[in-house]
Scaffold this active site. Structure first.
Site, mmCIF file in Angstrom:
data_model
loop_
_atom_site.group_PDB
_atom_site.id
_atom_site.type_symbol
_atom_site.label_atom_id
_atom_site.label_comp_id
_atom_site.label_asym_id
_atom_site.label_seq_id
_atom_site.Cartn_x
_atom_site.Cartn_y
_atom_site.Cartn_z
ATOM 1 N N HIS A 63 5.780 -4.112 4.408
ATOM 2 C CA HIS A 63 5.190 -3.997 3.058
ATOM 3 C C HIS A 63 5.556 -5.254 2.272
ATOM 4 O O HIS A 63 6.689 -5.396 1.831
ATOM 5 C CB HIS A 63 5.743 -2.757 2.350
ATOM 6 C CG HIS A 63 5.219 -2.545 0.969
ATOM 7 N ND1 HIS A 63 4.801 -1.322 0.503
ATOM 8 C CD2 HIS A 63 5.039 -3.393 -0.077
ATOM 9 C CE1 HIS A 63 4.400 -1.423 -0.746
ATOM 10 N NE2 HIS A 63 4.541 -2.691 -1.132
ATOM 11 N N ASN B 250 -3.414 -5.574 -3.223
ATOM 12 C CA ASN B 250 -3.643 -5.441 -4.675
ATOM 13 C C ASN B 250 -3.828 -6.793 -5.366
ATOM 14 O O ASN B 250 -3.140 -7.123 -6.314
ATOM 15 C CB ASN B 250 -2.529 -4.627 -5.343
ATOM 16 C CG ASN B 250 -1.148 -5.267 -5.226
ATOM 17 O OD1 ASN B 250 -0.884 -6.019 -4.301
ATOM 18 N ND2 ASN B 250 -0.269 -4.964 -6.173
ATOM 19 N N LYS C 260 -4.341 1.223 2.049
ATOM 20 C CA LYS C 260 -3.345 1.480 1.013
ATOM 21 C C LYS C 260 -3.906 2.384 -0.075
ATOM 22 O O LYS C 260 -4.977 2.109 -0.635
ATOM 23 C CB LYS C 260 -2.913 0.145 0.405
ATOM 24 C CG LYS C 260 -1.961 0.270 -0.770
ATOM 25 C CD LYS C 260 -0.551 0.651 -0.342
ATOM 26 C CE LYS C 260 0.322 0.940 -1.544
ATOM 27 N NZ LYS C 260 1.588 0.249 -1.507
ATOM 28 N N ASP D 167 8.720 -4.958 0.019
ATOM 29 C CA ASP D 167 8.002 -4.921 -1.259
ATOM 30 C C ASP D 167 8.326 -6.165 -2.079
ATOM 31 O O ASP D 167 8.351 -6.110 -3.314
ATOM 32 C CB ASP D 167 8.306 -3.643 -2.044
ATOM 33 C CG ASP D 167 7.239 -3.358 -3.110
ATOM 34 O OD1 ASP D 167 6.195 -4.044 -3.105
ATOM 35 O OD2 ASP D 167 7.461 -2.467 -3.941
ATOM 36 N N HIS E 257 6.342 -12.411 -9.285
ATOM 37 C CA HIS E 257 5.655 -12.620 -10.573
ATOM 38 C C HIS E 257 6.344 -13.814 -11.217
ATOM 39 O O HIS E 257 7.577 -13.933 -11.104
ATOM 40 C CB HIS E 257 5.831 -11.414 -11.506
ATOM 41 C CG HIS E 257 5.139 -10.174 -11.058
ATOM 42 N ND1 HIS E 257 3.797 -9.929 -11.304
ATOM 43 C CD2 HIS E 257 5.588 -9.096 -10.385
ATOM 44 C CE1 HIS E 257 3.465 -8.745 -10.807
ATOM 45 N NE2 HIS E 257 4.524 -8.223 -10.231
ATOM 46 N N ALA F 50 6.212 -5.369 -13.073
ATOM 47 C CA ALA F 50 7.095 -4.758 -12.074
ATOM 48 C C ALA F 50 7.051 -5.578 -10.798
ATOM 49 O O ALA F 50 5.966 -5.909 -10.312
ATOM 50 C CB ALA F 50 6.617 -3.343 -11.782
#
Ligand code: DOR
Ligand code: ZN
Length: 349
Positions: free
Chosen positions: A13, A41, A99, A247, A251, A263
């Site tokens: 992931h 995403n 997903k 994960d 950012h 997040a």
């Protein structure tokens, strides 16, 4: 010096993003991992077979010359997903999983699923074709406390969905609670769960105690200590249901350090050193290989990697950059708040 030689790890992931960010971060994942499940995403999201093929090309172009890293592509499930396109992509080996983002649950999830029952027909087709579903397991109901959203999702969405579509292979992504671990352990088949590096290391105090620290904010948000302990126990148990999904989600700093920060924790550079530290602390170095290199491929019915890598524990703490530069701006690297003595040294052939 202590060393540990294991099969090369995979990351089940990761967010590689696109454009200048992809150019900056792809090599860090490729340095440490043979394969990774690539999250879809983007803006706009990767929803069709054609989108996935085009994104895969951009990832390949961003890798260092000679890299043999393999991106495992995913599609972003929407209420408009075309099941034939999805199954065609899977059967051609162009995607590895799909997903599910509940709409509004996290970064770029606006196009996600509002009512799970609306996608049951697509899930039926996936179950028949053997396509795994990776699930962001949080309800989005504003009346549910953010620390309870994973547990409530299991009762309200995940379990009913798995009963309605038996045979669907599901990955509970980034479990953060004892409830998530217990649910995974209660299921005999068709269920796996990824755990991130950072959720093994931080609890919610890291975000909130003594000042607000936005670089520890991610979703699902880190929970209280008893949950971190449950995650550690699961990850270091060797149980086949649990495997690494970092994960790692970069950012740029201005988007984290502001009144409404994004997040995501960027950890791909020092994840392996952090994990060796955690597994050593738990007396479980002999089970690190199961978590990072064996259980994931077994769930996805893929061969484990043949290449071996060696982790080394050094006398001196290893140096990792506090942040990296990208064409979009600086990105802060996950700080585990302990010195990291381990690093991934060399490929042993
Ligand atoms: O912390 C997170 N960041 N959690 C997610 O689910 C998404 C991710 C991102 O894309 O930034
Ligand atoms: Zn993610």
């Amino acid at each position: 010096m202590t060393t540990l030689t294991i099969r090369k790890p995979d990351d089940w992931h990761v967010h590689l993003r696109d454009g200048a960010m992809l150019q900056a971060v792809a090599r860090h994942t490729a340095d440490h991992f043979a394969r990774a499940i690539i999250m879809p995403n983007l803006v706009p999201p990767v929803v069709t077979r054609a989108d996935a093929a085009a994104y895969r090309k951009r990832i390949m172009a961003a890798l260092p010359a000679g890299s043999d890293f393999q991106p495992l592509m995913t599609l972003y499930l929407t209420e408009e997903t075309d099941a034939a396109d999805l199954v065609g992509a899977f059967e051609a080996g162009e995607i590895t999983a799909v997903k599910l983002y509940p709409a509004g649950a996290t970064t770029n999830s606006q196009s996600g699923v509002r009512n799970i029952e609306n996608v049951y027909p697509v899930l039926e087709r996936m179950a028949k074709a053997g396509v795994p579903l990776c699930v962001h397991g949080e309800v989005t109901d504003a009346s549910i406390d953010i620390f309870d959203r994973e547990a409530v999702f299991i009762d309200r969405v995940l379990d009913p969905m798995r009963r309605a579509v038996p045979g669907l292979r599901v990955v509970m992504e980034h479990v953060t609670t004892k409830d998530g671990v217990d649910y995974a352990l209660s299921q005999a088949e068709n269920l796996g769960a990824t755990i991130t590096t950072h959720h093994l290391i931080i609890n919610r105090n890291a975000i909130l105690a003594g000042g607000i620290r936005p670089h520890y904010y991610c979703l699902p948000v880190a929970k209280r200590e008893l949950h971190r302990q449950a995650l550690r126990k699961a990850a270091t148990s060797g149980d086949r249901r649990f495997f690494l999904g970092t994960d790692s989600a970069p950012h740029i700093d201005p988007l984290k350090e502001c009144a409404c920060g994004c997040a995501g924790i960027f950890s791909s550079i020092n994840t392996m050193g952090c994990l060796a530290h955690v597994f050593e602390e738990e007396g479980a170095l002999d089970r690190l290989e199961a978590f990072v290199s064996l259980n994931g491929p077994a769930f996805y019915s893929l061969p484990a990697n043949e290449v071996r890598v060696t982790l080394k524990k050094h006398e001196e703490p290893q140096k990792f950059p506090a942040r990296i530069d990208t064409g979009e701006g600086a990105v802060t690297v996950f700080d585990p708040m302990f010195p990291i003595h381990w690093n991934l040294a060399s490929e042993a052939g």
